[in-house]
Design a protein around this motif. Structure first.
Motif, PDB file in Angstrom:
ATOM      1  N   PHE A 161       0.918  -0.937   0.426  1.00 18.41           N
ATOM      2  CA  PHE A 161       0.428  -0.040   0.218  1.00 18.41           C
ATOM      3  C   PHE A 161       0.791   1.333   0.167  1.00 18.41           C
ATOM      4  N   CYS A 162       0.112   2.803  -0.669  1.00 14.42           N
ATOM      5  CA  CYS A 162       0.888   3.834  -0.100  1.00 14.42           C
ATOM      6  C   CYS A 162       1.581   4.163   1.535  1.00 14.42           C
ATOM      7  N   ASP A 163       2.948   4.067   1.745  1.00 10.37           N
ATOM      8  CA  ASP A 163       2.900   3.517   2.339  1.00 10.37           C
ATOM      9  C   ASP A 163       4.040   5.279   2.896  1.00 10.37           C
ATOM     10  N   ILE A 164       3.561   6.072   3.484  1.00 10.15           N
ATOM     11  CA  ILE A 164       4.514   7.678   3.573  1.00 10.15           C
ATOM     12  C   ILE A 164       5.947   7.537   3.589  1.00 10.15           C
ATOM     13  N   GLY A 165       6.494   6.135   4.305  1.00 13.39           N
ATOM     14  CA  GLY A 165       7.815   6.292   4.852  1.00 13.39           C
ATOM     15  C   GLY A 165       8.620   5.539   3.156  1.00 13.39           C
ATOM     16  N   ALA A 166       8.399   4.956   2.131  1.00 15.45           N
ATOM     17  CA  ALA A 166       8.006   4.335   0.684  1.00 15.45           C
ATOM     18  C   ALA A 166       8.491   5.020  -0.156  1.00 15.45           C
ATOM     19  N   LEU A 167       7.263   5.965   0.145  1.00 17.79           N
ATOM     20  CA  LEU A 167       7.421   7.253  -0.919  1.00 17.79           C
ATOM     21  C   LEU A 167       8.296   8.245  -1.191  1.00 17.79           C
ATOM     22  N   LEU A 168       9.244   8.481   0.651  1.00 15.25           N
ATOM     23  CA  LEU A 168       9.604   9.670   0.499  1.00 15.25           C
ATOM     24  C   LEU A 168      11.521   8.639   0.146  1.00 15.25           C
ATOM     25  N   LYS A 169      11.534   7.697   0.296  1.00 19.64           N
ATOM     26  CA  LYS A 169      11.733   7.011  -0.240  1.00 19.64           C
ATOM     27  C   LYS A 169      12.471   7.041  -1.738  1.00 19.64           C
ATOM     28  N   LEU A 170      11.339   7.103  -2.806  1.00 18.19           N
ATOM     29  CA  LEU A 170      10.839   7.400  -4.189  1.00 18.19           C
ATOM     30  C   LEU A 170      11.818   8.555  -4.120  1.00 18.19           C
ATOM     31  N   SER A 171      11.697   9.754  -3.578  1.00 17.17           N
ATOM     32  CA  SER A 171      11.238  10.997  -4.174  1.00 17.17           C
ATOM     33  C   SER A 171      12.915  11.395  -4.206  1.00 17.17           C
ATOM     34  N   CYS A 172      12.722  11.984  -5.987  1.00 17.91           N
ATOM     35  CA  CYS A 172      14.789  13.174  -5.709  1.00 17.91           C
ATOM     36  C   CYS A 172      14.541  14.154  -4.737  1.00 17.91           C
ATOM     37  N   SER A 173      13.594  13.995  -3.989  1.00 18.94           N
ATOM     38  CA  SER A 173      13.958  15.707  -3.828  1.00 18.94           C
ATOM     39  C   SER A 173      14.269  15.847  -2.247  1.00 18.94           C
ATOM     40  N   ASP A 174      14.438  16.673  -1.802  1.00 19.05           N
ATOM     41  CA  ASP A 174      14.881  17.089  -0.018  1.00 19.05           C
ATOM     42  C   ASP A 174      14.087  16.610   0.461  1.00 19.05           C
ATOM     43  N   THR A 175      13.789  15.821   1.397  1.00 13.61           N
ATOM     44  CA  THR A 175      12.863  15.324   2.304  1.00 13.61           C
ATOM     45  C   THR A 175      13.198  15.612   3.676  1.00 13.61           C
ATOM     46  N   TYR A 176      13.677  16.662   4.253  1.00 14.37           N
ATOM     47  CA  TYR A 176      14.441  16.991   5.120  1.00 14.37           C
ATOM     48  C   TYR A 176      12.990  17.596   6.180  1.00 14.37           C
ATOM     49  N   ILE A 177      11.905  18.413   5.553  1.00 17.50           N
ATOM     50  CA  ILE A 177      11.432  19.010   5.998  1.00 17.50           C
ATOM     51  C   ILE A 177       9.839  17.576   6.788  1.00 17.50           C
ATOM     52  N   ASN A 178       9.757  16.994   5.749  1.00 15.72           N
ATOM     53  CA  ASN A 178       9.115  15.546   5.648  1.00 15.72           C
ATOM     54  C   ASN A 178       9.518  14.646   7.190  1.00 15.72           C
ATOM     55  N   GLU A 179      10.635  14.419   6.852  1.00 14.26           N
ATOM     56  CA  GLU A 179      11.467  13.915   7.936  1.00 14.26           C
ATOM     57  C   GLU A 179      11.274  14.267   9.655  1.00 14.26           C
ATOM     58  N   LEU A 180      11.669  15.650   9.637  1.00 15.54           N
ATOM     59  CA  LEU A 180      11.142  16.832  10.738  1.00 15.54           C
ATOM     60  C   LEU A 180      10.251  16.659  11.255  1.00 15.54           C
ATOM     61  N   PHE A 181       9.235  16.656  10.754  1.00 15.07           N
ATOM     62  CA  PHE A 181       7.807  16.509  11.149  1.00 15.07           C
ATOM     63  C   PHE A 181       7.482  14.607  11.061  1.00 15.07           C
ATOM     64  N   ILE A 182       7.896  14.074  10.739  1.00 17.14           N
ATOM     65  CA  ILE A 182       7.449  12.237  11.635  1.00 17.14           C
ATOM     66  C   ILE A 182       8.563  12.881  12.423  1.00 17.14           C
ATOM     67  N   PHE A 183       9.699  12.577  12.369  1.00 19.35           N
ATOM     68  CA  PHE A 183      10.741  13.029  14.113  1.00 19.35           C
ATOM     69  C   PHE A 183       9.925  13.534  14.897  1.00 19.35           C
ATOM     70  N   ILE A 184       8.543  14.621  14.700  1.00 20.26           N
ATOM     71  CA  ILE A 184       8.513  15.439  15.966  1.00 20.26           C
ATOM     72  C   ILE A 184       6.955  14.540  16.222  1.00 20.26           C
ATOM     73  N   GLU A 185       6.798  13.850  15.371  1.00 21.59           N
ATOM     74  CA  GLU A 185       5.590  12.548  15.720  1.00 21.59           C
ATOM     75  C   GLU A 185       5.952  12.272  16.178  1.00 21.59           C
ATOM     76  N   GLY A 186       6.947  11.486  16.628  1.00 19.96           N
ATOM     77  CA  GLY A 186       7.770  10.138  17.246  1.00 19.96           C
ATOM     78  C   GLY A 186       7.943  10.687  18.867  1.00 19.96           C
ATOM     79  N   GLY A 187       8.066  11.855  18.556  1.00 19.37           N
ATOM     80  CA  GLY A 187       8.474  12.479  19.466  1.00 19.37           C
ATOM     81  C   GLY A 187       6.659  12.364  20.516  1.00 19.37           C
ATOM     82  N   LEU A 188       6.007  12.778  20.075  1.00 19.50           N
ATOM     83  CA  LEU A 188       4.659  12.783  20.668  1.00 19.50           C
ATOM     84  C   LEU A 188       4.080  11.028  20.941  1.00 19.50           C
ATOM     85  N   VAL A 189       4.389  10.088  19.937  1.00 25.86           N
ATOM     86  CA  VAL A 189       4.006   9.189  20.239  1.00 25.86           C
ATOM     87  C   VAL A 189       5.027   8.364  21.743  1.00 25.86           C
ATOM     88  N   VAL A 190       6.822   9.141  21.730  1.00 22.28           N
ATOM     89  CA  VAL A 190       7.050   8.969  22.888  1.00 22.28           C
ATOM     90  C   VAL A 190       6.261   9.182  24.475  1.00 22.28           C
TER      91      VAL A 190
END
Length: 307
Positions: A177-206
């Motif tokens: 299925f269309c997992d956001i992590g897999a889609l980010l790996k396919l991108s040829c752009s800078d995914t820093y902002i996307n990764e930062l938002f996911i990292f913030i989400e990880g902190g909230l989950v903790v």
């Protein structure tokens, strides 16, 4: 959408399952059986809770994750079943975005509702004299509405950030299925902002995981202080099924790791556990283990068969 999407790719190929044609009928039958079982179990629980006024209480209001599980399962599993049957695991770019949005929305909503359930059990066991005063219908509705708003907002942010990226030649998603992590790996752009938002989400989950852990420690301490063995068993039965929320949040945490530390095989394993196995077991873990609800479901089935 076309203006925002900086890509020449019109569709993606989902390569999450084996390409062995001999395995496709087995996968088709297994996935179809799991999906139908999940749908029937959740629909029975929804029908039973809605048709019995006895279950119109905060405990069953929050325990009724069946609707969310039904929607979450319908977001991914039907496409998986169709792919194993047709042998054409492609999905359009817009269709991929829609599936990702729905998955993020319902998975986030489920996590929030499971957290609310742990708070509900904490108040019921540790503060039983104040339960009705705290868990009022207005407060319960506020918690649920807030969860919906937060889940929708989270999914929208991920979708908006994703359509800003460029996708070059590789359109094979190593998932079913269309997992956001897999889609980010396919991108040829800078995914820093996307990764930062996911990292913030990880902190909230903790933080959420820590709060749930503390609540269950306090619940365990309160149960130990109950003098009668019957009271201890009753209190433990009220929250035993909810303890599995810790396992579910741990599985979700796999999706919140930065993409540079993830492997395709680990993502596939976690995805199958969360989108297929967990959703199949949820009706049994959270609702069917309840004796009152199990008896009501049995009566509902008998009444429908009689009619």
């Amino acid at each position: 959408m076309k203006k925002l999407n900086k890509t020449n790719i019109l569709e993606f190929i989902l390569v999450g399952f084996s390409d062995d044609l001999a395995q496709q009928p087995v996968l088709f039958s297994l996935l179809l059986f799991i999906y139908l079982t999940t749908m029937i179990g959740n629909l029975l629980i929804i029908l039973t809770i809605v048709s019995n006024a006895h279950f119109h209480s905060p405990m069953y209001f929050f325990s009724n994750l069946s609707l969310i599980d039904l929607c979450l399962s319908s977001t991914t599993v039907p496409k998986m079943v169709a792919d194993t049957q047709t042998g054409n695991p492609t999905i359009s770019f817009n269709g991929c975005l829609i599936q990702m949005y729905m998955f993020l929305c319902f998975s986030g909503l489920e996590t929030l509702l499971l957290s609310i359930m742990s708070y509900d059990r904490f108040v019921a066991i540790c503060l039983p004299m104040y339960y009705l005063a705290i868990m009022t219908p207005k407060f319960c509705a506020l918690l649920v509405v807030s969860s919906w708003i937060f889940a929708i907002f989270r999914a929208q942010i991920h979708t908006i950030l994703l359509v800003q990226l460029s996708f070059c030649e590789d359109n094979k998603i190593p998932q079913f299925f269309c997992d956001i992590g897999a889609l980010l790996k396919l991108s040829c752009s800078d995914t820093y902002i996307n990764e930062l938002f996911i990292f913030i989400e990880g902190g909230l989950v903790v933080v959420v995981f820590f709060c749930i852990l503390v609540s269950y420690i306090l619940i365990g301490y309160a149960i130990i202080r109950i003098p009668s063995a019957t009271g201890k068993c009753k209190a433990f039965s009220m929250c035993s099924s909810h303890i599995s929320v810790v396992l579910i949040i741990t599985i979700i945490g796999v999706y919140l790791c930065p993409s540079t530390t993830r492997t395709a095989e680990r993502d596939k394993t976690a995805a199958v556990m969360y989108t297929v196995v967990t959703l199949l077991l949820n009706p049994f873990i959270y609702s069917l283990r309840n004796g009152n609800l199990r008896g009501a479901i049995r009566k509902t089935i008998q009444r429908k068969l009689f009619l």
